[in-house]
Design a protein around this motif. Structure first.
Motif, PDB file in Angstrom:
ATOM      1  N   TYR A  79       0.880  -1.172   0.000  1.00 49.68           N
ATOM      2  CA  TYR A  79       0.000   0.000   0.000  1.00 49.68           C
ATOM      3  C   TYR A  79       0.913   1.215   0.000  1.00 49.68           C
ATOM      4  O   TYR A  79       1.876   1.273   0.777  1.00 49.68           O
ATOM      5  N   ARG A 129       0.740   8.781  10.426  1.00 49.64           N
ATOM      6  CA  ARG A 129      -0.169   8.229   9.421  1.00 49.64           C
ATOM      7  C   ARG A 129       0.038   6.722   9.274  1.00 49.64           C
ATOM      8  O   ARG A 129      -0.914   5.961   9.164  1.00 49.64           O
ATOM      9  N   GLU A 167      -1.591   4.972  12.117  1.00 48.71           N
ATOM     10  CA  GLU A 167      -3.050   4.896  11.966  1.00 48.71           C
ATOM     11  C   GLU A 167      -3.449   3.627  11.227  1.00 48.71           C
ATOM     12  O   GLU A 167      -4.511   3.070  11.474  1.00 48.71           O
ATOM     13  N   ASN A 168      -2.603   3.163  10.330  1.00 50.84           N
ATOM     14  CA  ASN A 168      -2.883   1.939   9.580  1.00 50.84           C
ATOM     15  C   ASN A 168      -2.825   0.689  10.449  1.00 50.84           C
ATOM     16  O   ASN A 168      -3.326  -0.356  10.045  1.00 50.84           O
ATOM     17  N   ASP A 206      -6.365  -0.415  11.153  1.00 50.44           N
ATOM     18  CA  ASP A 206      -7.192  -0.878  10.039  1.00 50.44           C
ATOM     19  C   ASP A 206      -6.650  -2.105   9.315  1.00 50.44           C
ATOM     20  O   ASP A 206      -7.383  -2.800   8.647  1.00 50.44           O
ATOM     21  N   SER A 207      -5.350  -2.327   9.416  1.00 48.03           N
ATOM     22  CA  SER A 207      -4.729  -3.361   8.583  1.00 48.03           C
ATOM     23  C   SER A 207      -3.811  -4.249   9.400  1.00 48.03           C
ATOM     24  O   SER A 207      -2.979  -3.769  10.146  1.00 48.03           O
TER      25      SER A 207
END
Length: 181
Positions: free
Chosen positions: A68, A84, A87-88, A91-92
């Protein structure tokens, strides 16, 4: 561009499986390779609070290499590319390593990182060595010819650095040709 460059690799944890900082002679860029489990150890790095572009590497359910590619501006809270990437984490679960690209002189603005995210994403899709997780086509920004030339130099150096760090995302696969007897 002369492809013979002096790479400076710093093993931040004294181990090749830990965090690695990479610079090149005559390049204002900085690259950090950080395993997912080491991201928290980078919180006090001022250069990772800048704007930048990042790559999240991992494997998909079919055990294929996946990436990604994203970008991050400096936020009002003073956080940037590392924030940033972190932050992933919410979600991942797929990525195992992050590579973050920024500059030694904090020179990336929104236009530069938009251009770089777009350029890296499209290059990765064209090479097709890694499955690209990005579902949208990033905005290329509106750069002058002079700025584009400068950013293309950054892209070329970044491609070398990513390869040295073990990610040949921008190196085409050589297709084998079967011989007919």
């Amino acid at each position: 561009m002369n492809k013979s460059k002096n790479f400076n690799l710093f093993l931040m944890d004294g181990d090749v499986t830990g965090r690695i900082k990479c610079t090149l002679s005559n390049w204002t860029g900085l690259a950090y390779k950080v395993p997912r489990s080491y991201l928290d150890k980078c919180k006090n790095r001022q250069d990772l609070k800048q704007s930048g572009v990042y790559f999240l590497f991992g494997k998909n359910d079919d055990n294929e290499d996946e990436v990604y590619i994203g970008q991050a501006e400096i936020r009002e809270n003073g956080e940037g590319v590392l924030f940033r990437v972190m932050e992933n984490l919410k979600d991942s679960s797929y990525f195992s390593d992050a590579i973050m690209l920024t500059t030694q002189n904090n020179s990336f603005g929104p236009t530069e990182i938009s251009y770089l995210e777009n350029r890296f994403t499209n290059l990765a899709k064209d090479i097709d060595r890694f499955k690209v997780r990005n579902s949208n086509d990033p905005n290329p920004g509106n750069v002058t010819e002079e700025k584009e030339s400068e950013l293309e130099d950054f892209v070329e150096y970044s491609k070398m650095v990513l390869g040295v760090l073990g990610y040949k995302i921008f190196v085409p696969l050589i297709k084998s040709v079967q011989r007919l007897n």
